[in-house]
Scaffold this motif. Structure first.
Motif, PDB file in Angstrom:
ATOM      1  N   SER A  89      76.551  29.732  26.248  1.00  0.00           N
ATOM      2  CA  SER A  89      75.541  28.921  25.586  1.00  0.00           C
ATOM      3  C   SER A  89      74.322  29.190  24.575  1.00  0.00           C
ATOM      4  O   SER A  89      73.847  30.551  24.974  1.00  0.00           O
ATOM      5  CB  SER A  89      74.352  27.532  26.983  1.00  0.00           C
ATOM      6  N   LEU A  90      74.343  28.553  23.669  1.00  0.00           N
ATOM      7  CA  LEU A  90      73.331  29.706  22.583  1.00  0.00           C
ATOM      8  C   LEU A  90      71.775  28.264  22.527  1.00  0.00           C
ATOM      9  O   LEU A  90      70.784  28.347  21.761  1.00  0.00           O
ATOM     10  CB  LEU A  90      73.434  28.901  21.501  1.00  0.00           C
ATOM     11  N   SER A  91      71.707  27.209  23.280  1.00  0.00           N
ATOM     12  CA  SER A  91      70.597  26.410  23.292  1.00  0.00           C
ATOM     13  C   SER A  91      69.370  27.172  23.914  1.00  0.00           C
ATOM     14  O   SER A  91      69.480  28.263  25.216  1.00  0.00           O
ATOM     15  CB  SER A  91      70.556  25.090  24.432  1.00  0.00           C
ATOM     16  N   GLY A  92      68.096  27.586  23.122  1.00  0.00           N
ATOM     17  CA  GLY A  92      67.237  28.104  23.183  1.00  0.00           C
ATOM     18  C   GLY A  92      66.470  29.651  22.653  1.00  0.00           C
ATOM     19  O   GLY A  92      65.889  29.569  23.411  1.00  0.00           O
ATOM     20  N   ALA A  93      67.982  30.086  22.853  1.00  0.00           N
ATOM     21  CA  ALA A  93      68.202  31.253  21.726  1.00  0.00           C
ATOM     22  C   ALA A  93      67.481  31.520  20.937  1.00  0.00           C
ATOM     23  O   ALA A  93      67.587  30.797  20.249  1.00  0.00           O
ATOM     24  CB  ALA A  93      69.471  31.580  21.610  1.00  0.00           C
ATOM     25  N   PRO A  94      66.617  32.304  20.642  1.00  0.00           N
ATOM     26  CA  PRO A  94      65.965  33.052  19.993  1.00  0.00           C
ATOM     27  C   PRO A  94      66.343  33.900  18.533  1.00  0.00           C
ATOM     28  O   PRO A  94      67.263  34.332  18.533  1.00  0.00           O
ATOM     29  CB  PRO A  94      64.732  33.715  20.108  1.00  0.00           C
ATOM     30  N   VAL A  95      65.642  32.896  16.953  1.00  0.00           N
ATOM     31  CA  VAL A  95      66.284  34.006  16.071  1.00  0.00           C
ATOM     32  C   VAL A  95      66.667  35.310  15.709  1.00  0.00           C
ATOM     33  O   VAL A  95      67.897  35.895  15.585  1.00  0.00           O
ATOM     34  CB  VAL A  95      65.925  33.075  14.916  1.00  0.00           C
TER      35      VAL A  95
END
Length: 207
Positions: A162-168
């Motif tokens: 999951s990439l949801s919520g990952a910071p740049v």
């Protein structure tokens, strides 16, 4: 300016502005997202990630998964639409109403200048503006698509798919970044609008 694609991220919640559709707010008589899209009008493909009632002709629209999943999930959705041979992409927030084509050209130029480096030094994976305090404006940058895709793959493994919520900053971790101060005429192209006061300031600059 060279060949590049553009991915504009317009899916933020704008919590500090009461949850309005921030990219649709007008600055200088045009929605902020349209001003950003105009700054990359020469891109081979323009992708808007988010929801929009109307976009300029030729712009493709897609939603991140899940909707509201944040900028990294949005970047993944946008990059998925790029042709396999696309080498460079401008990755941009949709709330940069002062962005110009010349500013994008400056970033592209910095990436091109560093295309070949000697002495075993790694070539940069991209370039982004930095503000007066030296803070990177990562969503006002031009990046090598291969480097971003590698970062997305790495993050997906680290986060269980999951990439949801990952910071740049996690996406760009380990990348070689050329930091570019703004020295051109006019207001800084990286100026983003997070509050109503920011929008008022941008409106004054845009007059």
């Amino acid at each position: 300016m060279g060949t590049y694609a553009a991915v504009v991220l317009a899916g933020g919640a704008a919590r500090r502005m009461g949850g309005v559709d921030k990219p649709a707010l007008p600055v200088g008589g045009r929605p902020m997202r349209d001003r950003v899209l105009a700054a990359v009008s020469d891109a081979t493909l323009r992708v808007l990630v988010g929801s929009a009632d109307a976009v300029p002709a030729g712009v493709r629209v897609i939603r991140e998964e899940p909707p509201g999943g944040g900028p990294v999930a949005a970047a993944a959705a946008g990059l998925a639409l790029l042709d396999s041979d696309t080498a460079l992409v401008a990755l941009l927030a949709a709330d940069l109403p002062l962005l110009t084509r010349s500013a994008i050209g400056k970033l592209l130029g910095h990436v091109a200048e560093e295309a070949a480096v000697g002495g075993g030094e790694r070539r940069p994976d991209g370039a982004c503006f930095v503000d007066g305090d030296g803070r990177r404006q990562s969503l006002c940058g031009v990046w090598r698509v291969a480097a971003l895709r590698a970062g997305l793959d790495r993050l997906a493994v680290e986060r269980g798919g999951s990439l949801s919520g990952a910071p740049v900053r996690a996406l760009l971790a380990g990348l070689v970044v050329r930091e570019v101060p703004w020295s051109g005429d006019g207001p800084p192209p990286w100026f983003d609008c997070d509050t109503d006061e920011d929008v008022r300031r941008a409106e004054e600059w845009a007059r």
